[in-house]
Write a protein that holds these residues in place. Structure first.
Motif, PDB file in Angstrom:
ATOM      1  N   ALA A  94     -20.585  -6.281   1.620  1.00 46.45           N
ATOM      2  CA  ALA A  94     -20.719  -5.039   0.855  1.00 46.45           C
ATOM      3  C   ALA A  94     -19.417  -4.863   0.087  1.00 46.45           C
ATOM      4  O   ALA A  94     -18.349  -5.247   0.586  1.00 46.45           O
ATOM      5  N   PRO A  95     -19.467  -4.336  -1.111  1.00 45.54           N
ATOM      6  CA  PRO A  95     -18.234  -4.102  -1.866  1.00 45.54           C
ATOM      7  C   PRO A  95     -17.244  -3.268  -1.055  1.00 45.54           C
ATOM      8  O   PRO A  95     -17.642  -2.362  -0.322  1.00 45.54           O
ATOM      9  N   ARG A  96     -15.967  -3.594  -1.170  1.00 47.58           N
ATOM     10  CA  ARG A  96     -14.936  -2.933  -0.366  1.00 47.58           C
ATOM     11  C   ARG A  96     -14.986  -1.413  -0.494  1.00 47.58           C
ATOM     12  O   ARG A  96     -14.798  -0.684   0.480  1.00 47.58           O
ATOM     13  N   ALA A  97     -15.264  -0.912  -1.702  1.00 44.92           N
ATOM     14  CA  ALA A  97     -15.292   0.537  -1.920  1.00 44.92           C
ATOM     15  C   ALA A  97     -16.358   1.220  -1.075  1.00 44.92           C
ATOM     16  O   ALA A  97     -16.250   2.412  -0.766  1.00 44.92           O
ATOM     17  N   PHE A 111     -25.372  -0.269  -2.611  1.00 44.38           N
ATOM     18  CA  PHE A 111     -26.469  -0.310  -1.634  1.00 44.38           C
ATOM     19  C   PHE A 111     -27.331  -1.550  -1.868  1.00 44.38           C
ATOM     20  O   PHE A 111     -27.685  -2.269  -0.924  1.00 44.38           O
ATOM     21  N   ARG A 112     -27.640  -1.814  -3.124  1.00 44.01           N
ATOM     22  CA  ARG A 112     -28.480  -2.969  -3.463  1.00 44.01           C
ATOM     23  C   ARG A 112     -27.791  -4.277  -3.062  1.00 44.01           C
ATOM     24  O   ARG A 112     -28.418  -5.161  -2.448  1.00 44.01           O
ATOM     25  N   ILE A 113     -26.521  -4.394  -3.400  1.00 39.84           N
ATOM     26  CA  ILE A 113     -25.784  -5.622  -3.100  1.00 39.84           C
ATOM     27  C   ILE A 113     -25.728  -5.862  -1.595  1.00 39.84           C
ATOM     28  O   ILE A 113     -25.990  -6.979  -1.117  1.00 39.84           O
ATOM     29  N   ALA A 114     -25.394  -4.832  -0.830  1.00 44.67           N
ATOM     30  CA  ALA A 114     -25.273  -4.969   0.622  1.00 44.67           C
ATOM     31  C   ALA A 114     -26.583  -5.422   1.254  1.00 44.67           C
ATOM     32  O   ALA A 114     -26.597  -6.288   2.140  1.00 44.67           O
ATOM     33  N   HIS A 115     -27.681  -4.848   0.805  1.00 40.52           N
ATOM     34  CA  HIS A 115     -28.978  -5.198   1.387  1.00 40.52           C
ATOM     35  C   HIS A 115     -29.475  -6.562   0.925  1.00 40.52           C
ATOM     36  O   HIS A 115     -30.093  -7.298   1.703  1.00 40.52           O
ATOM     37  N   TYR A 120     -31.867  -9.073   3.013  1.00 39.43           N
ATOM     38  CA  TYR A 120     -32.956  -9.811   2.372  1.00 39.43           C
ATOM     39  C   TYR A 120     -32.750 -11.318   2.458  1.00 39.43           C
ATOM     40  O   TYR A 120     -33.720 -12.084   2.540  1.00 39.43           O
ATOM     41  N   SER A 121     -31.504 -11.746   2.464  1.00 37.47           N
ATOM     42  CA  SER A 121     -31.226 -13.185   2.513  1.00 37.47           C
ATOM     43  C   SER A 121     -31.868 -13.856   3.724  1.00 37.47           C
ATOM     44  O   SER A 121     -32.273 -15.023   3.650  1.00 37.47           O
ATOM     45  N   ASN A 155     -20.472   2.355   7.218  1.00 35.75           N
ATOM     46  CA  ASN A 155     -21.269   2.883   6.114  1.00 35.75           C
ATOM     47  C   ASN A 155     -22.496   2.042   5.753  1.00 35.75           C
ATOM     48  O   ASN A 155     -23.360   1.790   6.578  1.00 35.75           O
ATOM     49  N   VAL A 156     -22.571   1.602   4.493  1.00 37.55           N
ATOM     50  CA  VAL A 156     -23.771   0.923   4.006  1.00 37.55           C
ATOM     51  C   VAL A 156     -24.021  -0.393   4.743  1.00 37.55           C
ATOM     52  O   VAL A 156     -25.167  -0.851   4.832  1.00 37.55           O
ATOM     53  N   MET A 157     -22.977  -0.974   5.310  1.00 38.80           N
ATOM     54  CA  MET A 157     -23.192  -2.209   6.061  1.00 38.80           C
ATOM     55  C   MET A 157     -23.995  -1.937   7.332  1.00 38.80           C
ATOM     56  O   MET A 157     -24.814  -2.760   7.745  1.00 38.80           O
ATOM     57  N   GLY A 158     -23.774  -0.773   7.949  1.00 38.71           N
ATOM     58  CA  GLY A 158     -24.570  -0.402   9.110  1.00 38.71           C
ATOM     59  C   GLY A 158     -26.034  -0.258   8.756  1.00 38.71           C
ATOM     60  O   GLY A 158     -26.919  -0.695   9.506  1.00 38.71           O
ATOM     61  N   VAL A 159     -26.303   0.336   7.606  1.00 37.48           N
ATOM     62  CA  VAL A 159     -27.680   0.503   7.147  1.00 37.48           C
ATOM     63  C   VAL A 159     -28.297  -0.863   6.828  1.00 37.48           C
ATOM     64  O   VAL A 159     -29.467  -1.127   7.133  1.00 37.48           O
ATOM     65  N   ALA A 160     -27.486  -1.745   6.246  1.00 40.25           N
ATOM     66  CA  ALA A 160     -27.976  -3.093   5.940  1.00 40.25           C
ATOM     67  C   ALA A 160     -28.252  -3.887   7.223  1.00 40.25           C
ATOM     68  O   ALA A 160     -29.223  -4.649   7.299  1.00 40.25           O
TER      69      ALA A 160
END
Length: 254
Positions: A94-97, A111-115, A120-121, A155-160
């Protein structure tokens, strides 16, 4: 020699500290023959250095966001090996920010990048891998407790990771009739190239060490042993599960 005669693809080795590399070493100790992918030339240099002592290692450039590169990877493995026994998915980004501050501030693009990369990979890889795997095939993905608990700055990594674990269950259901198992190993916090991008990671490790029943850090070797179990015939009746390797931290209330 639990994995003697078995051939597998490891996706996610970045350097010698990678959990994926620790897993790879353990698999090779048990007789497995491995192929490795790398995202770009910078990481490819690291992977080549790590594998230079191996006999005819298979190293493949592959970005998991590219369907074309994924397809080419498995076409190459089909030509060279003819079949695939297991797959290790150790990719997350996920992007550092997006790994500091509040989750509510996550941008749509982050969000898109992290998922795409972290969740998805796995489905994308399994789409191609299933054609090379038969009865007894096994897939293991690496996860983390942030998938089910709120971890500051994760954050978003947890959701991913939550999406990744749900994907494990759905893929296990889809691929089970073919005799292919899909599981995840949820490791405690270990310092790697990926985790270094999480703000306050050192504090996360200290909290884990102080609260986990075993009162110590999680070791890469422990995660490698658990992954070996999940990939080997010893776990032949296990699929769609998340195995925690975190010193018991996941059972605690805080």
């Amino acid at each position: 020699m639990l994995m003697k005669g078995k051939r597998g693809l490891v996706v996610g080795v970045a350097n010698k500290w990678s959990i994926a590399w620790g897993i790879s070493q353990r698999l090779m100790e048990e007789g497995a023959e491995l192929a490795f992918t790398y995202q770009n030339e910078r990481l490819g240099k690291n992977v080549r250095e790590l594998t230079e002592g191996l006999e005819n290692p298979i190293l493949i450039p592959m970005d998991v966001t590219s369907d074309k590169q994924i397809l080419m990877t498995f076409e190459l493995l089909k030509r060279v090996w003819g079949h695939l026994d297991f797959l290790v998915h150790a990719v997350a980004y996920a992007p550092r920010a997006a790994l500091e501050g509040s989750f509510v501030a996550t941008t749509r693009e982050d969000f898109r990048i992290a998922h795409d990369i972290s969740a998805y990979s796995l489905a994308a890889l399994c789409q191609s891998a299933q054609g090379l795997m038969g009865e007894g095939g096994s897939v293991v993905a690496l996860s983390y407790l942030g998938s089910t608990r709120v971890v500051p700055n994760y954050n978003v990594m947890g959701v991913a990771k939550a999406s990744l674990e749900a994907s494990v269950r759905y893929l296990a259901s889809d691929l089970g009739p073919q005799g292919i198992r899909v599981n995840a190993v949820s490791a405690g916090p270990i310092k790697t190239l990926a985790s270094s991008g999480i703000s306050g990671f050192g504090g996360m490790q200290r909290h884990h060490r102080n609260r986990a029943p075993l009162r110590r850090d999680t070791e890469t070797a422990e995660v490698a042993d658990a992954t070996l179990f999940m990939l080997s015939p010893l776990s032949r009746g296990v699929t769609g599960q998340v195995l925690y390797v975190d010193g018991g931290f996941s059972i605690m209330g805080d």
